[in-house]
Design an enzyme around this catalytic site. Structure first.
Site, PDB file in Angstrom:
ATOM      1  N   TYR A  20     -12.203  -6.316  -5.563  1.00 52.39           N
ATOM      2  CA  TYR A  20     -13.198  -5.457  -6.218  1.00 52.39           C
ATOM      3  C   TYR A  20     -14.607  -5.730  -5.695  1.00 52.39           C
ATOM      4  O   TYR A  20     -15.326  -4.811  -5.303  1.00 52.39           O
ATOM      5  CB  TYR A  20     -13.153  -5.632  -7.734  1.00 52.39           C
ATOM      6  CG  TYR A  20     -14.174  -4.760  -8.436  1.00 52.39           C
ATOM      7  CD1 TYR A  20     -13.936  -3.401  -8.629  1.00 52.39           C
ATOM      8  CD2 TYR A  20     -15.386  -5.283  -8.862  1.00 52.39           C
ATOM      9  CE1 TYR A  20     -14.876  -2.590  -9.243  1.00 52.39           C
ATOM     10  CE2 TYR A  20     -16.335  -4.480  -9.476  1.00 52.39           C
ATOM     11  CZ  TYR A  20     -16.078  -3.134  -9.663  1.00 52.39           C
ATOM     12  OH  TYR A  20     -17.013  -2.335 -10.260  1.00 52.39           O
TER      13      TYR A  20
ATOM     14  N   TYR B  15      -2.902 -10.510   3.543  1.00 52.12           N
ATOM     15  CA  TYR B  15      -2.948  -9.064   3.803  1.00 52.12           C
ATOM     16  C   TYR B  15      -4.354  -8.652   4.192  1.00 52.12           C
ATOM     17  O   TYR B  15      -5.266  -8.631   3.360  1.00 52.12           O
ATOM     18  CB  TYR B  15      -2.487  -8.323   2.551  1.00 52.12           C
ATOM     19  CG  TYR B  15      -2.137  -6.862   2.765  1.00 52.12           C
ATOM     20  CD1 TYR B  15      -2.201  -6.242   4.000  1.00 52.12           C
ATOM     21  CD2 TYR B  15      -1.733  -6.079   1.680  1.00 52.12           C
ATOM     22  CE1 TYR B  15      -1.875  -4.912   4.177  1.00 52.12           C
ATOM     23  CE2 TYR B  15      -1.399  -4.743   1.830  1.00 52.12           C
ATOM     24  CZ  TYR B  15      -1.476  -4.167   3.088  1.00 52.12           C
ATOM     25  OH  TYR B  15      -1.163  -2.842   3.246  1.00 52.12           O
TER      26      TYR B  15
ATOM     27  N   THR C 221       0.826  -1.205   0.000  1.00 52.60           N
ATOM     28  CA  THR C 221       0.000   0.000   0.000  1.00 52.60           C
ATOM     29  C   THR C 221       0.861   1.255   0.000  1.00 52.60           C
ATOM     30  O   THR C 221       0.666   2.166  -0.821  1.00 52.60           O
ATOM     31  CB  THR C 221      -0.936  -0.003   1.217  1.00 52.60           C
ATOM     32  OG1 THR C 221      -1.725  -1.198   1.198  1.00 52.60           O
ATOM     33  CG2 THR C 221      -1.853   1.202   1.206  1.00 52.60           C
TER      34      THR C 221
ATOM     35  N   LYS D 140      -0.528 -10.002   7.627  1.00 54.48           N
ATOM     36  CA  LYS D 140      -0.305  -8.614   7.996  1.00 54.48           C
ATOM     37  C   LYS D 140      -1.650  -8.028   8.388  1.00 54.48           C
ATOM     38  O   LYS D 140      -2.572  -7.959   7.564  1.00 54.48           O
ATOM     39  CB  LYS D 140       0.312  -7.823   6.844  1.00 54.48           C
ATOM     40  CG  LYS D 140       0.526  -6.345   7.206  1.00 54.48           C
ATOM     41  CD  LYS D 140       1.077  -5.520   6.063  1.00 54.48           C
ATOM     42  CE  LYS D 140       1.234  -4.054   6.489  1.00 54.48           C
ATOM     43  NZ  LYS D 140       1.659  -3.174   5.397  1.00 54.48           N
TER      44      LYS D 140
END
Length: 301
Positions: free
Chosen positions: A111, A141, A48, A171
């Site tokens: 999405y 993630y 990110t 994470k």
């Protein structure tokens, strides 16, 4: 010897850009060297903070190839390879493996919202079955405030059970400490990493595996001090001082929108112009905001 397949201080590395907003590969390689020299065990590029989803598949492959060609050990890299389309996630992950990189961070397909755990399990299973490589080590993630797709404790447990030795970490970037504790309890051998620098120390004490964080672009040395010394009674003073520095730098990095602020801070701290550039829709800090940061950085421990 750590019980985890993946552990340590990982920098969610920012990606420098040229004036035309192409990737500045030489500067990025230098930044990776700086992070490793400062104490990072590995560089978690193309996440990110690295603006990964602003780059094409071809650009992401080139970033990885160019940093390895510049001399960075593939074993010191952990790229993000998860995108919305499963075939592209498979392609990016296979490419990483072909370059000698074994560790990846993998977002879920992000999405479609409101999907079930069964759907997410099927997506990860289709991806991992297509890759079918025992060398692979996957850190899941969980960043639902950005992706819109939470990874439940039950889902993570299912994936760890179905893909032992492959799905080895998660994470947790929502900043939910109770969720991190629940993951550790449910999967004792799973490497749980906070995405917020100040949470590494308390999570290490709970059985965490390190961190994957943005402010490590600036204070990797302090994070490494905490990681190495958190359980050492003789290092209490050093760890407390390092933690205070971590908290102060993280707080400043949240003064404005985090990604442009981190990039501006890197430029100020290292005396390098151009770090403030981002790809739209992200926008850089204004000149006045950057000017505001400089004296505040100078005042930090």
């Amino acid at each position: 010897m750590s019980k985890f397949a993946v552990s340590g201080v990982f920098s969610a590395a920012a990606t420098p850009l040229n004036a035309d907003l192409s990737v500045d590969h030489a500067r990025f390689a230098n930044h990776c060297r700086r992070l490793l020299d400062a104490g990072c065990h590995s560089v978690a590029l193309l996440g990110t903070t690295g603006e990964a989803n602003s780059f094409s598949v071809a650009e992401r492959k080139e970033i990885l190839d160019r940093v390895i060609a510049a001399g960075i050990d593939p074993d010191a890299l952990m790229p993000g390879t998860g995108v919305a389309a499963i075939p592209e996630t498979v392609d990016l992950t296979r490419h990483a493996l072909s370059a000698g990189v074994r560790k990846v961070v993998m977002l879920p397909p992000f999405y479609y919202k409101g999907v079930s755990d069964d759907g997410l399990f099927a997506a990860y299973a289709r991806t991992l079955d297509a890759i079918a490589d025992d060398r692979l080590r996957v850190v899941l993630y969980h960043i639902p405030q950005v992706s819109g797709i939470p990874l439940s404790v039950d889902l993570v447990s299912r994936l760890v059970t179905a893909y032992p030795g492959i799905v080895v970490g998660v994470k947790e970037s929502r900043g939910d400490f109770a969720n991190m504790q629940a993951l550790i309890k449910a999967c004792p051998n799973l490497a749980v990493f906070p995405g917020a620098d100040p949470l590494m120390l308390p999570l290490l004490k709970e059985g965490g595996a390190g961190c994957i964080t943005a402010t490590s672009n600036l204070i990797a040395d302090s994070l490494r001090t905490v990681f190495d010394g958190y359980a050492d009674p003789s290092a209490v003073a050093q760890v407390e001082a390092a933690q205070a520095r971590i908290d102060a730098w993280r707080t400043l990095s949240n003064s404005y929108a985090q990604i442009p602020t981190i990039k501006a801070m890197i430029g100020i701290e290292n005396g390098e112009t151009g770090w403030e550039r981002l790809r739209p829709p992200l926008m850089p800090l204004s000149p006045s905001e950057i000017a505001d940061l400089a004296p505040r950085i100078a005042a930090l421990p």
